[in-house]
Design a protein around this motif. Sequence first.
Motif, PDB file in Angstrom:
ATOM      1  N   THR A 161       0.833  -1.203   0.000  1.00 60.64           N
ATOM      2  CA  THR A 161       0.000   0.000   0.000  1.00 60.64           C
ATOM      3  C   THR A 161       0.866   1.249   0.000  1.00 60.64           C
ATOM      4  O   THR A 161       2.047   1.212   0.373  1.00 60.64           O
ATOM      5  CB  THR A 161      -0.924   0.041   1.235  1.00 60.64           C
ATOM      6  OG1 THR A 161      -0.129  -0.012   2.409  1.00 60.64           O
ATOM      7  CG2 THR A 161      -1.908  -1.101   1.219  1.00 60.64           C
ATOM      8  N   ARG A 162       0.254   2.346  -0.418  1.00 63.83           N
ATOM      9  CA  ARG A 162       0.927   3.645  -0.466  1.00 63.83           C
ATOM     10  C   ARG A 162      -0.039   4.669   0.117  1.00 63.83           C
ATOM     11  O   ARG A 162      -1.227   4.651  -0.172  1.00 63.83           O
ATOM     12  CB  ARG A 162       1.237   3.982  -1.926  1.00 63.83           C
ATOM     13  CG  ARG A 162       1.763   5.363  -2.164  1.00 63.83           C
ATOM     14  CD  ARG A 162       1.892   5.660  -3.656  1.00 63.83           C
ATOM     15  NE  ARG A 162       2.739   4.690  -4.317  1.00 63.83           N
ATOM     16  CZ  ARG A 162       2.440   4.114  -5.481  1.00 63.83           C
ATOM     17  NH1 ARG A 162       1.317   4.398  -6.105  1.00 63.83           N
ATOM     18  NH2 ARG A 162       3.256   3.246  -6.017  1.00 63.83           N
ATOM     19  N   ILE A 163       0.485   5.574   0.942  1.00 68.95           N
ATOM     20  CA  ILE A 163      -0.323   6.641   1.533  1.00 68.95           C
ATOM     21  C   ILE A 163       0.156   7.968   0.956  1.00 68.95           C
ATOM     22  O   ILE A 163       1.340   8.292   1.039  1.00 68.95           O
ATOM     23  CB  ILE A 163      -0.214   6.650   3.067  1.00 68.95           C
ATOM     24  CG1 ILE A 163      -0.788   5.361   3.650  1.00 68.95           C
ATOM     25  CG2 ILE A 163      -0.934   7.852   3.648  1.00 68.95           C
ATOM     26  CD1 ILE A 163      -0.654   5.240   5.151  1.00 68.95           C
ATOM     27  N   LEU A 164      -0.773   8.717   0.374  1.00 68.91           N
ATOM     28  CA  LEU A 164      -0.477  10.031  -0.203  1.00 68.91           C
ATOM     29  C   LEU A 164      -1.319  11.077   0.516  1.00 68.91           C
ATOM     30  O   LEU A 164      -2.545  10.947   0.587  1.00 68.91           O
ATOM     31  CB  LEU A 164      -0.822  10.054  -1.695  1.00 68.91           C
ATOM     32  CG  LEU A 164      -0.129   9.021  -2.569  1.00 68.91           C
ATOM     33  CD1 LEU A 164      -0.769   8.976  -3.936  1.00 68.91           C
ATOM     34  CD2 LEU A 164       1.336   9.332  -2.679  1.00 68.91           C
ATOM     35  N   ARG A 165      -0.691  12.130   1.015  1.00 67.28           N
ATOM     36  CA  ARG A 165      -1.437  13.202   1.665  1.00 67.28           C
ATOM     37  C   ARG A 165      -2.070  14.085   0.590  1.00 67.28           C
ATOM     38  O   ARG A 165      -1.411  14.421  -0.391  1.00 67.28           O
ATOM     39  CB  ARG A 165      -0.521  14.039   2.542  1.00 67.28           C
ATOM     40  CG  ARG A 165       0.046  13.251   3.694  1.00 67.28           C
ATOM     41  CD  ARG A 165       1.101  14.047   4.438  1.00 67.28           C
ATOM     42  NE  ARG A 165       1.815  13.169   5.334  1.00 67.28           N
ATOM     43  CZ  ARG A 165       2.033  13.451   6.613  1.00 67.28           C
ATOM     44  NH1 ARG A 165       1.615  14.570   7.119  1.00 67.28           N
ATOM     45  NH2 ARG A 165       2.679  12.600   7.368  1.00 67.28           N
ATOM     46  N   VAL A 166      -3.326  14.454   0.791  1.00 67.82           N
ATOM     47  CA  VAL A 166      -4.023  15.237  -0.235  1.00 67.82           C
ATOM     48  C   VAL A 166      -4.488  16.601   0.253  1.00 67.82           C
ATOM     49  O   VAL A 166      -5.122  17.325  -0.499  1.00 67.82           O
ATOM     50  CB  VAL A 166      -5.233  14.454  -0.812  1.00 67.82           C
ATOM     51  CG1 VAL A 166      -4.766  13.247  -1.575  1.00 67.82           C
ATOM     52  CG2 VAL A 166      -6.208  14.078   0.272  1.00 67.82           C
TER      53      VAL A 166
END
Length: 116
Positions: free
Chosen positions: A95-100
């Motif tokens: 998984t990858r977490i990207l702040r938006v």
Amino acid sequence: MRHGKAGRKLNRNSSARTALARAQATALLREGRIQTTLTKAKELRPYVEKLITTAKGGDLHARRLVARDIHDTAVVRKVMDEVAPKYADRPGGYTRILRVGTRRGDGVTMALIELV
């Protein structure tokens, strides 16, 4: 001292935290990408990665262990037949977490969590 008390409470009791993790894991595995708060995404990441690692076993026992947490049979089938074989040679980090940005109402940091 808080030895052995890992994890965030997320302002919920233990059954609500379990239900939240299962619901978000089901949505993530169904859709491939969901938007949630950064704190919930950080709690969801190890939960989903352990499910995918279990599904990589590929046998009936692994299917039952995944189905214990994911109650949607279509999603269990997708995890076992599509997602787990895709990561067969990958030793983790599914998984990858990207702040938006921040949510307008309360200013909490939002994030996208997605399957790599």
